[in-house]
Design a protein around this motif. Structure first.
Motif, PDB file in Angstrom:
ATOM      1  N   MET A 172       0.799  -1.341  -0.057  1.00  0.00           N
ATOM      2  CA  MET A 172      -0.043  -0.022   0.006  1.00  0.00           C
ATOM      3  C   MET A 172       0.909   1.329   0.035  1.00  0.00           C
ATOM      4  O   MET A 172       1.928   1.080   0.287  1.00  0.00           O
ATOM      5  CB  MET A 172      -0.842   0.087   1.185  1.00  0.00           C
ATOM      6  N   GLU A 173       0.428   2.434  -0.175  1.00  0.00           N
ATOM      7  CA  GLU A 173       1.048   3.719  -0.386  1.00  0.00           C
ATOM      8  C   GLU A 173       0.694   4.473   0.984  1.00  0.00           C
ATOM      9  O   GLU A 173      -0.573   4.429   1.244  1.00  0.00           O
ATOM     10  CB  GLU A 173       0.541   4.585  -1.520  1.00  0.00           C
ATOM     11  N   ILE A 174       1.614   5.274   1.601  1.00  0.00           N
ATOM     12  CA  ILE A 174       1.395   6.001   2.703  1.00  0.00           C
ATOM     13  C   ILE A 174       1.934   7.604   2.763  1.00  0.00           C
ATOM     14  O   ILE A 174       2.721   7.346   1.600  1.00  0.00           O
ATOM     15  CB  ILE A 174       2.119   5.320   3.808  1.00  0.00           C
ATOM     16  N   THR A 175       1.371   8.420   3.155  1.00  0.00           N
ATOM     17  CA  THR A 175       1.647   9.728   2.932  1.00  0.00           C
ATOM     18  C   THR A 175       2.219  10.443   4.109  1.00  0.00           C
ATOM     19  O   THR A 175       1.420  10.231   5.270  1.00  0.00           O
ATOM     20  CB  THR A 175       0.482  10.537   2.230  1.00  0.00           C
ATOM     21  N   CYS A 176       3.171  11.012   4.304  1.00  0.00           N
ATOM     22  CA  CYS A 176       3.824  11.666   5.264  1.00  0.00           C
ATOM     23  C   CYS A 176       3.068  12.896   5.611  1.00  0.00           C
ATOM     24  O   CYS A 176       2.824  13.886   4.750  1.00  0.00           O
ATOM     25  CB  CYS A 176       5.218  12.301   5.192  1.00  0.00           C
TER      26      CYS A 176
ATOM     27  N   ARG B 209       3.699  15.744   7.427  1.00  0.00           N
ATOM     28  CA  ARG B 209       4.284  17.128   7.375  1.00  0.00           C
ATOM     29  C   ARG B 209       4.723  17.380   5.975  1.00  0.00           C
ATOM     30  O   ARG B 209       4.206  18.568   5.301  1.00  0.00           O
ATOM     31  CB  ARG B 209       5.420  16.958   8.116  1.00  0.00           C
ATOM     32  N   CYS B 210       5.273  16.552   5.259  1.00  0.00           N
ATOM     33  CA  CYS B 210       6.002  16.937   3.698  1.00  0.00           C
ATOM     34  C   CYS B 210       5.111  16.299   2.463  1.00  0.00           C
ATOM     35  O   CYS B 210       5.525  16.824   1.598  1.00  0.00           O
ATOM     36  CB  CYS B 210       7.300  16.556   3.617  1.00  0.00           C
ATOM     37  N   GLU B 211       4.001  15.523   2.878  1.00  0.00           N
ATOM     38  CA  GLU B 211       3.155  14.994   2.148  1.00  0.00           C
ATOM     39  C   GLU B 211       3.970  14.160   0.917  1.00  0.00           C
ATOM     40  O   GLU B 211       3.441  13.924  -0.233  1.00  0.00           O
ATOM     41  CB  GLU B 211       2.424  16.066   1.320  1.00  0.00           C
TER      42      GLU B 211
ATOM     43  N   HIS C 222       5.786  -2.828  13.040  1.00  0.00           N
ATOM     44  CA  HIS C 222       6.202  -1.636  13.729  1.00  0.00           C
ATOM     45  C   HIS C 222       4.891  -0.998  14.229  1.00  0.00           C
ATOM     46  O   HIS C 222       4.719   0.305  14.435  1.00  0.00           O
ATOM     47  CB  HIS C 222       6.553  -0.777  12.848  1.00  0.00           C
ATOM     48  N   HIS C 223       3.723  -1.583  14.347  1.00  0.00           N
ATOM     49  CA  HIS C 223       2.482  -1.041  15.042  1.00  0.00           C
ATOM     50  C   HIS C 223       2.034   0.235  14.418  1.00  0.00           C
ATOM     51  O   HIS C 223       1.545   1.071  14.958  1.00  0.00           O
ATOM     52  CB  HIS C 223       2.766  -0.873  16.694  1.00  0.00           C
ATOM     53  N   TYR C 224       2.038   0.100  13.034  1.00  0.00           N
ATOM     54  CA  TYR C 224       1.599   1.044  12.098  1.00  0.00           C
ATOM     55  C   TYR C 224       1.947   2.420  12.532  1.00  0.00           C
ATOM     56  O   TYR C 224       1.701   3.540  12.412  1.00  0.00           O
ATOM     57  CB  TYR C 224       0.041   1.354  12.407  1.00  0.00           C
ATOM     58  N   GLN C 225       3.583   2.537  12.922  1.00  0.00           N
ATOM     59  CA  GLN C 225       4.265   3.599  13.159  1.00  0.00           C
ATOM     60  C   GLN C 225       5.398   3.760  11.957  1.00  0.00           C
ATOM     61  O   GLN C 225       5.867   2.781  11.607  1.00  0.00           O
ATOM     62  CB  GLN C 225       5.085   3.506  14.666  1.00  0.00           C
ATOM     63  N   ALA C 226       5.473   4.841  11.448  1.00  0.00           N
ATOM     64  CA  ALA C 226       6.433   5.169  10.353  1.00  0.00           C
ATOM     65  C   ALA C 226       7.267   6.437  10.580  1.00  0.00           C
ATOM     66  O   ALA C 226       6.995   7.229  11.182  1.00  0.00           O
ATOM     67  CB  ALA C 226       5.934   4.939   9.107  1.00  0.00           C
ATOM     68  N   LYS C 227       8.453   6.497  10.056  1.00  0.00           N
ATOM     69  CA  LYS C 227       9.268   7.444   9.856  1.00  0.00           C
ATOM     70  C   LYS C 227       9.607   7.909   8.510  1.00  0.00           C
ATOM     71  O   LYS C 227      10.015   7.251   7.668  1.00  0.00           O
ATOM     72  CB  LYS C 227      10.709   7.160  10.560  1.00  0.00           C
ATOM     73  N   CYS C 228       9.364   9.421   8.071  1.00  0.00           N
ATOM     74  CA  CYS C 228       9.529   9.728   6.729  1.00  0.00           C
ATOM     75  C   CYS C 228      10.991  10.210   6.471  1.00  0.00           C
ATOM     76  O   CYS C 228      11.719  10.445   7.379  1.00  0.00           O
ATOM     77  CB  CYS C 228       8.863  11.115   6.837  1.00  0.00           C
ATOM     78  N   SER C 229      11.531   9.466   5.356  1.00  0.00           N
ATOM     79  CA  SER C 229      12.872   9.294   4.874  1.00  0.00           C
ATOM     80  C   SER C 229      13.062  10.702   4.459  1.00  0.00           C
ATOM     81  O   SER C 229      14.231  10.849   4.167  1.00  0.00           O
ATOM     82  CB  SER C 229      13.062   8.097   4.072  1.00  0.00           C
TER      83      SER C 229
ATOM     84  N   PHE D 102       5.255   9.198  12.499  1.00  0.00           N
ATOM     85  CA  PHE D 102       3.741   9.406  12.681  1.00  0.00           C
ATOM     86  C   PHE D 102       3.047   8.238  12.320  1.00  0.00           C
ATOM     87  O   PHE D 102       3.751   7.024  12.364  1.00  0.00           O
ATOM     88  CB  PHE D 102       3.240  10.185  11.397  1.00  0.00           C
ATOM     89  N   HIS D 103       1.649   8.129  12.962  1.00  0.00           N
ATOM     90  CA  HIS D 103       1.146   6.901  12.780  1.00  0.00           C
ATOM     91  C   HIS D 103       0.219   6.567  11.769  1.00  0.00           C
ATOM     92  O   HIS D 103      -0.270   7.713  11.184  1.00  0.00           O
ATOM     93  CB  HIS D 103       0.135   6.903  14.144  1.00  0.00           C
ATOM     94  N   ILE D 104       0.077   5.488  11.227  1.00  0.00           N
ATOM     95  CA  ILE D 104      -0.528   5.345  10.091  1.00  0.00           C
ATOM     96  C   ILE D 104      -1.884   4.831  10.344  1.00  0.00           C
ATOM     97  O   ILE D 104      -2.329   3.930  11.025  1.00  0.00           O
ATOM     98  CB  ILE D 104       0.193   4.172   9.309  1.00  0.00           C
ATOM     99  N   ASP D 105      -2.974   5.731   9.816  1.00  0.00           N
ATOM    100  CA  ASP D 105      -4.411   5.176   9.789  1.00  0.00           C
ATOM    101  C   ASP D 105      -4.622   4.634   8.566  1.00  0.00           C
ATOM    102  O   ASP D 105      -4.753   5.077   7.443  1.00  0.00           O
ATOM    103  CB  ASP D 105      -5.125   6.690   9.759  1.00  0.00           C
TER     104      ASP D 105
END
Length: 210
Positions: free
Chosen positions: A1-5, A7-9, A22-29, A35-38
């Protein structure tokens, strides 16, 4: 799937199993935002993005079809297709398309670039006559067949009758009026009518529209 940050989109492709680990936690590279993934929101956003892409694609397709239609209309109204129709494959496509649409192609003309190659008069019974011969289109395009006019005259050269023959009346065999008058081909004609009587003189003329 695709996720969007948020802050910077920036958008990234990710694996669903990795997100669960990772319990739906991600870090923008890009901006290093945590941020948390909904998941539901991301699916909705992905669907919306796909819809926008499809919308743009359909818009581009509609524009292309409109341009093709405008070009086709310009060729139709200016009769420019008559030049391309000198090619047998192009003419075949045009005639097949016209047959499918149940229409007749409006070939231009006829103009004065048509000549009589030969003609001869043959007497038939009951004081009638028959005129045969051939005509040729010397233009560089397919034209409509001309109307052939026959003027009968008496022994003094005065006209006594004017007869007109359309292409459907004088063509036979492989030649058909709806297929157009192809250049460079000698087309035979036969003029016969109860009004074509024996006379002292005959004049065969091709009638043009320009």
């Amino acid at each position: 799937m695709e996720i969007t940050c948020p802050r910077c989109e920036s958008t990234f492709a990710t694996d669903g199993n990795a997100l669960r680990e990772h319990h739906y936690q991600a870090k923008c590279s890009v901006c290093q935002q945590l941020f948390h993934i909904d998941v539901a929101a991301e699916h909705t956003r992905a669907g919306s993005s796909l819809g926008r892409r499809l919308g743009r694609l359909l818009l581009i397709l509609a524009i292309i079809l409109l341009i093709i239609a405008l070009i086709g209309q310009a060729l139709w109204w200016t009769r420019s297709y008559s030049y391309a129709a000198t090619s047998a494959p192009v003419r075949r496509v045009l005639l097949n398309g016209a047959e499918q649409l149940d229409i007749t192609i409006p070939w231009p003309g006829p103009n004065k670039d048509i000549r009589i190659l030969n003609s001869q008069v043959t007497p038939v019974g009951d004081r009638l006559a028959r005129i045969t011969g051939s005509i040729e289109n010397v233009a560089n395009k397919v034209q409509a067949y001309p109307v052939i006019e026959v003027t009968l005259s008496n022994v003094y050269g005065a006209p006594i009758a004017h007869l007109h023959f359309t292409a459907t009346q004088y063509l036979s065999g492989e030649f058909h009026a709806s297929a157009g008058f192809v250049p460079g081909t000698a087309v035979p004609f036969t003029l016969s009518s109860p009004a074509l009587t024996a006379a002292a003189g005959y004049q065969v003329t091709l009638l043009s529209r320009s």
